[in-house]
Write a protein that holds these residues in place. Sequence first.
Motif, PDB file in Angstrom:
ATOM      1  N   GLU A 172      -5.847  -1.227   2.073  1.00 40.02           N
ATOM      2  CA  GLU A 172      -5.355  -1.463   0.723  1.00 40.02           C
ATOM      3  C   GLU A 172      -3.838  -1.510   0.789  1.00 40.02           C
ATOM      4  OE1 GLU A 172      -6.773   1.445  -1.996  1.00 40.02           O
ATOM      5  OE2 GLU A 172      -8.798   0.573  -2.150  1.00 40.02           O
ATOM      6  N   LEU A 173      -3.255  -2.412   0.024  1.00 41.23           N
ATOM      7  CA  LEU A 173      -1.803  -2.540   0.005  1.00 41.23           C
ATOM      8  C   LEU A 173      -1.276  -2.043  -1.331  1.00 41.23           C
ATOM      9  CD1 LEU A 173      -1.369  -6.089   1.575  1.00 41.23           C
ATOM     10  CD2 LEU A 173      -1.731  -3.884   2.701  1.00 41.23           C
ATOM     11  N   GLN A 174      -0.370  -1.106  -1.289  1.00 40.26           N
ATOM     12  CA  GLN A 174       0.279  -0.589  -2.487  1.00 40.26           C
ATOM     13  C   GLN A 174       1.577  -1.355  -2.680  1.00 40.26           C
ATOM     14  OE1 GLN A 174       0.673   3.633  -1.832  1.00 40.26           O
ATOM     15  NE2 GLN A 174      -1.493   3.871  -1.289  1.00 40.26           N
ATOM     16  N   LEU A 175       1.628  -2.149  -3.746  1.00 42.31           N
ATOM     17  CA  LEU A 175       2.795  -2.984  -4.012  1.00 42.31           C
ATOM     18  C   LEU A 175       3.648  -2.367  -5.105  1.00 42.31           C
ATOM     19  CD1 LEU A 175       1.012  -6.453  -4.138  1.00 42.31           C
ATOM     20  CD2 LEU A 175       1.860  -5.215  -2.141  1.00 42.31           C
ATOM     21  N   PRO A 176       4.955  -2.303  -4.938  1.00 42.99           N
ATOM     22  CA  PRO A 176       5.839  -1.755  -5.975  1.00 42.99           C
ATOM     23  C   PRO A 176       5.672  -2.499  -7.291  1.00 42.99           C
ATOM     24  CG  PRO A 176       7.025  -2.049  -3.908  1.00 42.99           C
ATOM     25  CD  PRO A 176       5.703  -2.722  -3.736  1.00 42.99           C
ATOM     26  N   GLY A 177       5.439  -1.757  -8.376  1.00 45.38           N
ATOM     27  CA  GLY A 177       5.333  -2.358  -9.691  1.00 45.38           C
ATOM     28  C   GLY A 177       3.985  -2.949 -10.022  1.00 45.38           C
ATOM     29  N   HIS A 178       3.025  -2.911  -9.099  1.00 48.78           N
ATOM     30  CA  HIS A 178       1.701  -3.474  -9.353  1.00 48.78           C
ATOM     31  C   HIS A 178       0.762  -2.383  -9.853  1.00 48.78           C
ATOM     32  CE1 HIS A 178      -1.919  -5.750  -9.100  1.00 48.78           C
ATOM     33  NE2 HIS A 178      -2.388  -5.110  -8.044  1.00 48.78           N
ATOM     34  N   SER A 179       0.237  -2.529 -11.090  1.00 50.81           N
ATOM     35  CA  SER A 179      -0.613  -1.506 -11.695  1.00 50.81           C
ATOM     36  C   SER A 179      -2.069  -1.947 -11.814  1.00 50.81           C
ATOM     37  CB  SER A 179      -0.081  -1.147 -13.095  1.00 50.81           C
ATOM     38  OG  SER A 179      -0.035  -2.309 -13.916  1.00 50.81           O
ATOM     39  N   GLY A 180      -2.418  -3.121 -11.360  1.00 49.37           N
ATOM     40  CA  GLY A 180      -3.780  -3.622 -11.446  1.00 49.37           C
ATOM     41  C   GLY A 180      -4.659  -3.075 -10.338  1.00 49.37           C
ATOM     42  N   PRO A 181      -5.818  -3.716 -10.124  1.00 48.55           N
ATOM     43  CA  PRO A 181      -6.716  -3.292  -9.036  1.00 48.55           C
ATOM     44  C   PRO A 181      -5.989  -3.355  -7.700  1.00 48.55           C
ATOM     45  CG  PRO A 181      -7.807  -4.873 -10.488  1.00 48.55           C
ATOM     46  CD  PRO A 181      -6.354  -4.863 -10.876  1.00 48.55           C
ATOM     47  N   PRO A 182      -6.378  -2.490  -6.759  1.00 51.93           N
ATOM     48  CA  PRO A 182      -5.684  -2.478  -5.467  1.00 51.93           C
ATOM     49  C   PRO A 182      -5.869  -3.788  -4.706  1.00 51.93           C
ATOM     50  CG  PRO A 182      -7.683  -1.170  -5.349  1.00 51.93           C
ATOM     51  CD  PRO A 182      -7.478  -1.510  -6.795  1.00 51.93           C
ATOM     52  N   VAL A 183      -4.832  -4.180  -4.055  1.00 53.23           N
ATOM     53  CA  VAL A 183      -4.883  -5.355  -3.194  1.00 53.23           C
ATOM     54  C   VAL A 183      -5.531  -4.941  -1.881  1.00 53.23           C
ATOM     55  CG1 VAL A 183      -3.507  -7.019  -1.908  1.00 53.23           C
ATOM     56  CG2 VAL A 183      -2.840  -6.374  -4.228  1.00 53.23           C
ATOM     57  N   ARG A 184      -6.521  -5.701  -1.429  1.00 48.87           N
ATOM     58  CA  ARG A 184      -7.252  -5.335  -0.215  1.00 48.87           C
ATOM     59  C   ARG A 184      -7.215  -6.479   0.786  1.00 48.87           C
ATOM     60  NH1 ARG A 184     -12.404  -1.462   0.073  1.00 48.87           N
ATOM     61  NH2 ARG A 184     -10.929  -0.373  -1.279  1.00 48.87           N
ATOM     62  N   LEU A 185      -6.987  -6.131   2.039  1.00 48.33           N
ATOM     63  CA  LEU A 185      -6.895  -7.132   3.104  1.00 48.33           C
ATOM     64  C   LEU A 185      -7.780  -6.709   4.272  1.00 48.33           C
ATOM     65  CD1 LEU A 185      -5.342  -9.761   3.860  1.00 48.33           C
ATOM     66  CD2 LEU A 185      -3.690  -8.300   5.034  1.00 48.33           C
ATOM     67  N   THR A 186      -8.616  -7.631   4.755  1.00 53.10           N
ATOM     68  CA  THR A 186      -9.513  -7.372   5.880  1.00 53.10           C
ATOM     69  C   THR A 186      -9.234  -8.373   6.988  1.00 53.10           C
ATOM     70  OG1 THR A 186     -11.241  -6.596   4.375  1.00 53.10           O
ATOM     71  CG2 THR A 186     -11.913  -7.146   6.619  1.00 53.10           C
TER      72      THR A 186
END
Length: 346
Positions: free
Chosen positions: A171-185
Amino acid sequence: METPPVSTIGERDTSQPEQQWEKNPRENLDSVTQISQQPPTETLELGVSPDSASQILENIQGTEKLVAEPEGDSHKSHGSTSQMPEALQASDLWYCPDGSFVKKIIIHGHGLDKPKLGSCCRVLALGFPFGSGPPEGWTELTMGVGPWREETWGELIEKCLESMCQGEEAELQLPGHSGPPVRLTLASFTQGRDSWELETSEKEALAKEERARGTELFRAGNPEGAARCYGRALRLLLTLPPPGPPERTVLHANLAACQLLLGQPQLAAQSCDRVLEREPGHLKALYRRGVAQAALGNLEKATADLRKVLAIDPKNRAAQEELGKVVVQGKKQDAGLAQGLRKMFG
């Protein structure tokens, strides 16, 4: 971008938790403290100044003009019915050095190898907040190659992939992003090469492609994408023995034009400095540094650079107009200073 191997979070041993804590309370407390203390990340926000764009883009046609040259199954927990999540181990977090994101490993990959230049990666990306995200479903991305790298999400995915092992999900935690977590596989990838493994001719050819793509993006009104291209080209050429190819001079000059449009006059001035170290009479670098110094409020330095341009090319209209603005700005500064002194001593 290499990271040390990471280990999976093991199941809790409940055979004698109380005794272990009581035996070494200080040692356990220090361990918890060490894990919880992580360095903060910083982000850099880029802004484009539309008012300055027309000035910088003036005379865009021709090579001798002053400005343009241009997201699987998720990992399941074992043996615990508690609703509270397990504490993260330090090895499960990776902080991108430039502060653009924090990676939280959900499923650990296997092996030590990571994607390199030329690696073809099979990737699944979900939850990106940008208006134009990666293609839906599984897709193949080649490291260091292809227009996908110029997309808003391209650079972030490439940086993350460089730190991942085969089979890893994060999961990527992006500054300022409050939506669903960004996921990368990262399902798999082919063998690639580090930049130092490339021959000089290969590096120069790749840099030439990046420069051409950067100029195309700049002329299309995308200075941010162009700056990424010019930056990648420079990183390739900087690994060559000094003094390096003359291509570096053009790349620094082009990068300065992008930085001015992105509201980064300090960086633009530094890029021009690198050009002028090699070519003191480079007109575009002198002009762009003059514009940058004026934006920074260094009017004397701005005047000096712009006058150098006019000494070489007296009919240079862009330099004439910019110098006129600097003179007016200087008079306003002097008037403001005089008024302040009168109030102090009048």
